[in-house]
Design a protein around this motif. Structure first.
Motif, short mmCIF file in Angstrom:
data_model
loop_
_atom_site.label_atom_id
_atom_site.label_comp_id
_atom_site.label_asym_id
_atom_site.label_seq_id
_atom_site.Cartn_x
_atom_site.Cartn_y
_atom_site.Cartn_z
N GLY A 1 0.77 -1.23 0.00
CA GLY A 1 0.00 0.00 0.00
C GLY A 1 0.80 1.28 0.00
O GLY A 1 0.25 2.37 -0.23
N LEU A 2 2.11 1.21 0.22
CA LEU A 2 2.90 2.43 0.34
C LEU A 2 2.98 3.23 -0.96
O LEU A 2 3.09 4.45 -0.93
N LEU A 3 2.93 2.54 -2.09
CA LEU A 3 3.00 3.22 -3.39
C LEU A 3 1.65 3.31 -4.09
O LEU A 3 1.56 3.83 -5.20
N LEU A 4 0.61 2.83 -3.43
CA LEU A 4 -0.68 2.69 -4.11
C LEU A 4 -1.26 4.03 -4.55
O LEU A 4 -1.70 4.18 -5.70
N ARG A 5 -1.26 5.01 -3.69
CA ARG A 5 -1.84 6.30 -4.09
C ARG A 5 -1.03 6.95 -5.22
O ARG A 5 -1.60 7.58 -6.12
N LYS A 6 0.28 6.77 -5.18
CA LYS A 6 1.15 7.35 -6.21
C LYS A 6 0.97 6.67 -7.56
O LYS A 6 1.00 7.33 -8.61
N LYS A 7 0.74 5.37 -7.56
CA LYS A 7 0.70 4.59 -8.80
C LYS A 7 -0.71 4.31 -9.32
O LYS A 7 -0.90 3.81 -10.43
N MET A 8 -1.73 4.64 -8.54
CA MET A 8 -3.10 4.26 -8.85
C MET A 8 -3.57 4.74 -10.22
O MET A 8 -4.32 4.04 -10.92
N ALA A 9 -3.14 5.90 -10.64
CA ALA A 9 -3.62 6.49 -11.89
C ALA A 9 -3.20 5.67 -13.12
O ALA A 9 -3.77 5.83 -14.20
N ALA B 1 -1.47 2.67 4.43
CA ALA B 1 -2.21 1.60 3.76
C ALA B 1 -3.72 1.83 3.85
O ALA B 1 -4.44 1.64 2.86
N ILE B 2 -4.20 2.23 5.01
CA ILE B 2 -5.64 2.47 5.19
C ILE B 2 -6.09 3.66 4.33
O ILE B 2 -7.16 3.63 3.71
N GLU B 3 -5.27 4.72 4.28
CA GLU B 3 -5.61 5.87 3.45
C GLU B 3 -5.61 5.48 1.97
O GLU B 3 -6.45 5.96 1.18
N ALA B 4 -4.67 4.61 1.59
CA ALA B 4 -4.61 4.16 0.19
C ALA B 4 -5.83 3.33 -0.17
O ALA B 4 -6.36 3.43 -1.29
#
Length: 334
Positions: free
Chosen positions: A109-117, A151-154
């Motif tokens: 989850g550490l990279l999830l928000r950055k890579k989600m797009a 992770a929870i925020e992601a």
């Protein structure tokens, strides 16, 4: 719910085809490891113990697709390492979805928000975020403060963007039944994830912490308490009732490690991703050159305490589909 029915129908049709073709050994889920590198050093995982030369390697899209095509499994779980560190992961996922494979992308989850797009929501695609306890416990397991909150925020961000999001939680012998109940209830009721996977900790040979893996009796005792008071039916657990029965000791199963094969930078791992008895270049060779009857509890001492997905999830699926009673019970649990 529509996704669960789509998934169940596809798996049912696939299993029916294997029966018509009289295949004894066939893949159900391909565990694809396109890299071993990770941005965490979890106590129960030994992947980053590989030499630096190995940690720098990345599987090509072509090699990944060749393994998928040759294997033919309807489900692909992408693991690692941390898959989101792979620069072409979005292309791997895109090609898998184009082939109508169900894709489970496992991530811390550490990279999830950055890579989600880079990804597009699809009924064939699910992010699976590792959550191994509530804040203090999770951060201790992954050896990095703040990981739980990120992770929870992601998860919240991915759900808001329209993605299916599940979690995977591994529990050790220093987790109490109440610890397990608390995190599963939190993920189910407060975070609202679409599906929850859980597992007793299993012995990676290179894992830094070798003292806290669960034995069979400990696993059964833990999950019989965790699933008590009707909690099992309240959680959105992504497991068949038979597998959950197995975890709490209500029934036993034989190992079917050929059902969840592992393909990594080294090739096809024999006999499963928890044991390193060599690598081969094709799934066909894996099936034909592995003495499957030599593995499993009571056969190989290394298997004595294993109750992991790679050995027993397929066993549970086969036990379910071979019984009308169990099939109906599984349908009611969707």
């Amino acid at each position: 719910m529509a996704v669960e029915w789509r998934y169940s129908l596809r798996i049912g049709m696939y299993l029916a085809k294997q029966k018509v073709l009289r295949r004894k050994h066939f893949p159900l889920v391909l565990e694809l490891e396109p890299l071993f590198a990770c941005n965490l050093s979890c106590t129960g995982c030994g992947k980053i113990q590989h030499p630096a030369s190995v940690l720098k390697q990345r599987m090509s899209v072509e090699d990944a697709m060749a393994a998928v095509e040759e294997c033919g499994a309807p489900v692909v779980a992408i693991a690692g390492g941390e898959p989101l560190m792979h620069p072409q992961l979005d292309e791997i996922v895109r090609q898998l979805i184009a082939r109508k494979k169900f894709v489970l992308l496992c991530t811390n989850g550490l990279l999830l928000r950055k890579k989600m797009a880079k990804f597009t929501p699809s009924p064939y695609f699910t992010f699976i975020v590792h959550i191994d306890g509530l804040r203090e416990r999770h951060d201790a397991v992954v050896e990095k403060a703040g990981t739980f909150d990120e992770a929870i925020e992601a998860i919240a961000a991915a759900k808001a963007a329209g993605f299916r999001v599940g979690t995977n939680s591994t529990f050790f012998n220093n987790d109490s039944p109440q610890d397990v109940i608390d995190v599963l209830s939190y993920l189910n009721d407060e975070v609202g994830v679409d599906q929850i996977q859980l597992s007793p900790a299993y012995a990676y040979e290179k894992a830094p912490d070798q003292e806290h893996f669960l034995g069979v009796s400990q696993t059964r005792e833990m999950f019989s308490k965790v699933f008590g008071d009707g909690r099992r039916a309240k959680w959105r657990l992504n497991h068949s009732p038979v597998f959950l029965d197995f975890l709490e000791g209500k029934r036993d199963l034989s190992c079917t490690a050929w059902g969840i094969p592992s393909y990594s930078l080294f090739g096809w791992q024999k006999p499963c991703y928890l044991m390193s008895d060599g690598y081969v270049s094709s799934y066909k060779e894996l099936v034909e050159t592995t003495d499957w009857d030599a593995y499993g509890r009571g056969k190989d001492p290394r298997c004595a305490n294993c109750m992991a997905h790679c050995g027993y999830e397929t066993s549970a699926v086969l036990a379910t589909t071979s019984s009308l009673k169990e099939s109906l019970r599984a349908m009611r649990s969707l």
